[in-house]
Design a protein around this motif. Structure first.
Motif, PDB file in Angstrom:
ATOM      1  N   VAL A  60     -63.384  92.817 -18.680  1.00 13.96           N
ATOM      2  CA  VAL A  60     -63.624  93.898 -19.631  1.00 13.96           C
ATOM      3  C   VAL A  60     -63.689  93.255 -21.006  1.00 13.96           C
ATOM      4  CG1 VAL A  60     -62.736  96.003 -20.683  1.00 13.96           C
ATOM      5  CG2 VAL A  60     -62.460  95.628 -18.217  1.00 13.96           C
ATOM      6  N   SER A  61     -64.869  93.274 -21.596  1.00 16.71           N
ATOM      7  CA  SER A  61     -65.070  92.675 -22.905  1.00 16.71           C
ATOM      8  C   SER A  61     -64.735  93.673 -24.009  1.00 16.71           C
ATOM      9  CB  SER A  61     -66.528  92.229 -23.034  1.00 16.71           C
ATOM     10  OG  SER A  61     -66.755  91.626 -24.279  1.00 16.71           O
ATOM     11  N   GLY A  62     -64.129  93.185 -25.080  1.00 13.76           N
ATOM     12  CA  GLY A  62     -63.847  94.029 -26.225  1.00 13.76           C
ATOM     13  C   GLY A  62     -62.482  93.754 -26.812  1.00 13.76           C
ATOM     14  N   SER A  63     -62.232  94.383 -27.942  1.00 15.37           N
ATOM     15  CA  SER A  63     -60.977  94.192 -28.670  1.00 15.37           C
ATOM     16  C   SER A  63     -59.943  95.230 -28.262  1.00 15.37           C
ATOM     17  CB  SER A  63     -61.232  94.311 -30.177  1.00 15.37           C
ATOM     18  OG  SER A  63     -60.009  94.297 -30.875  1.00 15.37           O
ATOM     19  N   VAL A  64     -58.715  94.771 -28.070  1.00 18.44           N
ATOM     20  CA  VAL A  64     -57.629  95.691 -27.757  1.00 18.44           C
ATOM     21  C   VAL A  64     -57.259  96.564 -28.948  1.00 18.44           C
ATOM     22  CG1 VAL A  64     -56.663  94.271 -25.907  1.00 18.44           C
ATOM     23  CG2 VAL A  64     -55.820  93.995 -28.254  1.00 18.44           C
ATOM     24  N   ALA A  65     -57.884  96.314 -30.085  1.00 15.98           N
ATOM     25  CA  ALA A  65     -57.682  97.191 -31.232  1.00 15.98           C
ATOM     26  C   ALA A  65     -58.321  98.558 -30.990  1.00 15.98           C
ATOM     27  CB  ALA A  65     -58.272  96.563 -32.494  1.00 15.98           C
ATOM     28  N   GLU A  66     -59.176  98.633 -29.972  1.00 20.11           N
ATOM     29  CA  GLU A  66     -59.857  99.881 -29.627  1.00 20.11           C
ATOM     30  C   GLU A  66     -59.185 100.514 -28.408  1.00 20.11           C
ATOM     31  OE1 GLU A  66     -64.057  99.173 -29.166  1.00 20.11           O
ATOM     32  OE2 GLU A  66     -63.985  97.662 -30.758  1.00 20.11           O
ATOM     33  N   ARG A  67     -58.789 101.750 -28.548  1.00 17.91           N
ATOM     34  CA  ARG A  67     -58.111 102.447 -27.455  1.00 17.91           C
ATOM     35  C   ARG A  67     -58.957 102.461 -26.186  1.00 17.91           C
ATOM     36  NH1 ARG A  67     -56.664 108.672 -26.430  1.00 17.91           N
ATOM     37  NH2 ARG A  67     -55.342 108.278 -24.649  1.00 17.91           N
ATOM     38  N   GLY A  68     -60.252 102.654 -26.327  1.00 21.21           N
ATOM     39  CA  GLY A  68     -61.135 102.693 -25.165  1.00 21.21           C
ATOM     40  C   GLY A  68     -61.108 101.403 -24.364  1.00 21.21           C
ATOM     41  N   VAL A  69     -60.979 100.281 -25.037  1.00 17.12           N
ATOM     42  CA  VAL A  69     -60.898  98.990 -24.343  1.00 17.12           C
ATOM     43  C   VAL A  69     -59.578  98.896 -23.587  1.00 17.12           C
ATOM     44  CG1 VAL A  69     -60.789  96.476 -24.638  1.00 17.12           C
ATOM     45  CG2 VAL A  69     -62.479  97.819 -25.916  1.00 17.12           C
ATOM     46  N   CYS A  70     -58.482  99.297 -24.223  1.00 21.30           N
ATOM     47  CA  CYS A  70     -57.172  99.264 -23.546  1.00 21.30           C
ATOM     48  C   CYS A  70     -57.188 100.145 -22.301  1.00 21.30           C
ATOM     49  CB  CYS A  70     -56.076  99.707 -24.508  1.00 21.30           C
ATOM     50  SG  CYS A  70     -55.802  98.561 -25.861  1.00 21.30           S
ATOM     51  N   ASP A  71     -57.724 101.346 -22.430  1.00 18.62           N
ATOM     52  CA  ASP A  71     -57.830 102.240 -21.274  1.00 18.62           C
ATOM     53  C   ASP A  71     -58.719 101.637 -20.202  1.00 18.62           C
ATOM     54  OD1 ASP A  71     -56.191 104.032 -22.611  1.00 18.62           O
ATOM     55  OD2 ASP A  71     -57.809 105.437 -23.097  1.00 18.62           O
ATOM     56  N   ALA A  72     -59.836 101.041 -20.618  1.00 17.40           N
ATOM     57  CA  ALA A  72     -60.781 100.449 -19.661  1.00 17.40           C
ATOM     58  C   ALA A  72     -60.158  99.296 -18.886  1.00 17.40           C
ATOM     59  CB  ALA A  72     -62.047  99.984 -20.383  1.00 17.40           C
ATOM     60  N   LEU A  73     -59.302  98.519 -19.532  1.00 18.23           N
ATOM     61  CA  LEU A  73     -58.633  97.409 -18.847  1.00 18.23           C
ATOM     62  C   LEU A  73     -57.777  97.911 -17.687  1.00 18.23           C
ATOM     63  CD1 LEU A  73     -57.579  95.372 -21.981  1.00 18.23           C
ATOM     64  CD2 LEU A  73     -59.045  94.534 -20.142  1.00 18.23           C
ATOM     65  N   VAL A  74     -56.942  98.870 -17.966  1.00 17.30           N
ATOM     66  CA  VAL A  74     -56.050  99.404 -16.939  1.00 17.30           C
ATOM     67  C   VAL A  74     -56.851 100.160 -15.881  1.00 17.30           C
ATOM     68  CG1 VAL A  74     -54.109 100.957 -16.492  1.00 17.30           C
ATOM     69  CG2 VAL A  74     -54.093  99.476 -18.521  1.00 17.30           C
ATOM     70  N   ASP A  75     -57.796 100.973 -16.329  1.00 15.57           N
ATOM     71  CA  ASP A  75     -58.603 101.743 -15.385  1.00 15.57           C
ATOM     72  C   ASP A  75     -59.422 100.835 -14.481  1.00 15.57           C
ATOM     73  OD1 ASP A  75     -57.489 103.959 -16.576  1.00 15.57           O
ATOM     74  OD2 ASP A  75     -59.294 104.495 -17.718  1.00 15.57           O
ATOM     75  N   ALA A  76     -59.923  99.719 -15.011  1.00 16.47           N
ATOM     76  CA  ALA A  76     -60.675  98.766 -14.186  1.00 16.47           C
ATOM     77  C   ALA A  76     -59.781  98.151 -13.120  1.00 16.47           C
ATOM     78  CB  ALA A  76     -61.282  97.674 -15.060  1.00 16.47           C
ATOM     79  N   CYS A  77     -58.536  97.864 -13.474  1.00 15.75           N
ATOM     80  CA  CYS A  77     -57.603  97.299 -12.501  1.00 15.75           C
ATOM     81  C   CYS A  77     -57.369  98.290 -11.358  1.00 15.75           C
ATOM     82  CB  CYS A  77     -56.291  96.928 -13.197  1.00 15.75           C
ATOM     83  SG  CYS A  77     -55.246  95.793 -12.270  1.00 15.75           S
ATOM     84  N   VAL A  78     -57.216  99.554 -11.713  1.00 23.79           N
ATOM     85  CA  VAL A  78     -57.015 100.593 -10.702  1.00 23.79           C
ATOM     86  C   VAL A  78     -58.268 100.739  -9.828  1.00 23.79           C
ATOM     87  CG1 VAL A  78     -56.632 103.072 -10.354  1.00 23.79           C
ATOM     88  CG2 VAL A  78     -55.307 101.822 -12.080  1.00 23.79           C
ATOM     89  N   GLU A  79     -59.421 100.811 -10.471  1.00 17.36           N
ATOM     90  CA  GLU A  79     -60.674 101.000  -9.726  1.00 17.36           C
ATOM     91  C   GLU A  79     -61.017  99.804  -8.856  1.00 17.36           C
ATOM     92  OE1 GLU A  79     -63.503 101.910 -12.802  1.00 17.36           O
ATOM     93  OE2 GLU A  79     -62.415 103.741 -13.365  1.00 17.36           O
ATOM     94  N   GLN A  80     -60.818  98.607  -9.376  1.00 11.31           N
ATOM     95  CA  GLN A  80     -61.197  97.391  -8.648  1.00 11.31           C
ATOM     96  C   GLN A  80     -60.176  96.984  -7.589  1.00 11.31           C
ATOM     97  OE1 GLN A  80     -64.180  95.585  -9.060  1.00 11.31           O
ATOM     98  NE2 GLN A  80     -64.708  97.371 -10.281  1.00 11.31           N
ATOM     99  N   PHE A  81     -58.883  97.178  -7.900  1.00 11.83           N
ATOM    100  CA  PHE A  81     -57.837  96.626  -7.046  1.00 11.83           C
ATOM    101  C   PHE A  81     -56.841  97.651  -6.514  1.00 11.83           C
ATOM    102  CE2 PHE A  81     -58.808  93.217 -10.275  1.00 11.83           C
ATOM    103  CZ  PHE A  81     -59.728  92.558  -9.475  1.00 11.83           C
ATOM    104  N   GLY A  82     -57.016  98.919  -6.872  1.00 15.80           N
ATOM    105  CA  GLY A  82     -56.174  99.963  -6.314  1.00 15.80           C
ATOM    106  C   GLY A  82     -54.887 100.258  -7.055  1.00 15.80           C
ATOM    107  N   GLY A  83     -54.689  99.633  -8.197  1.00 17.14           N
ATOM    108  CA  GLY A  83     -53.487  99.880  -8.984  1.00 17.14           C
ATOM    109  C   GLY A  83     -53.246  98.757  -9.963  1.00 17.14           C
TER     110      GLY A  83
END
Length: 132
Positions: A60-83
């Protein structure tokens, strides 16, 4: 299998330096990884190296200064790996300036990446971990 087999991890700021070393070490120990950085070339190179090692990886590319990037990081982990099992808040920036030379914008950028980013990533990860 390694000590982290079956663990699902997000590592912020993992495209270079200490974060990169952590990602490689965790992959060697069997973790599935969501990696992050602002330099897409460095992030792509890391993903290729991790994939060559046989690691499960998603970027997930982007700066953690952006809430959307932080959400995308965690959501990608859930979507890709189940949690998500582990969040490593490694991303950080430095603006080496004395008090008299640091601008308001420099200060705000450091606070956004180094303080607000970890807060937003931890909050999203905690929401998902609480549900798990």
């Amino acid at each position: 299998m390694g000590r982290l087999a079956g663990k699902r991890m997000v590592i912020t700021g993992s495209s270079r330096s200490l974060g990169r070393a952590m990602a490689l070490a965790c992959a060697r120990e069997g973790a599935s990884l969501v990696v992050n950085g602002t330099n897409t070339e460095a992030l792509d190179a890391l993903c290729a190296e991790l994939a060559d090692m046989g690691a499960s990886v998603h970027a997930v590319s982007g700066s953690v200064a952006e809430r959307g990037v932080c959400d995308a990081l965690v959501d990608a982990c859930v979507e890709q790996f189940g949690g998500i099992d582990v969040l490593v808040n490694n991303a950080g920036i430095v603006r080496d300036r004395t008090l008299l030379k640091m601008t308001d914008e420099d200060f705000d950028e450091v606070i956004a990446v180094d303080l607000r980013g970890p807060f937003m990533a931890m909050r999203r990860a905690a929401q998902v971990m609480n549900e798990q």
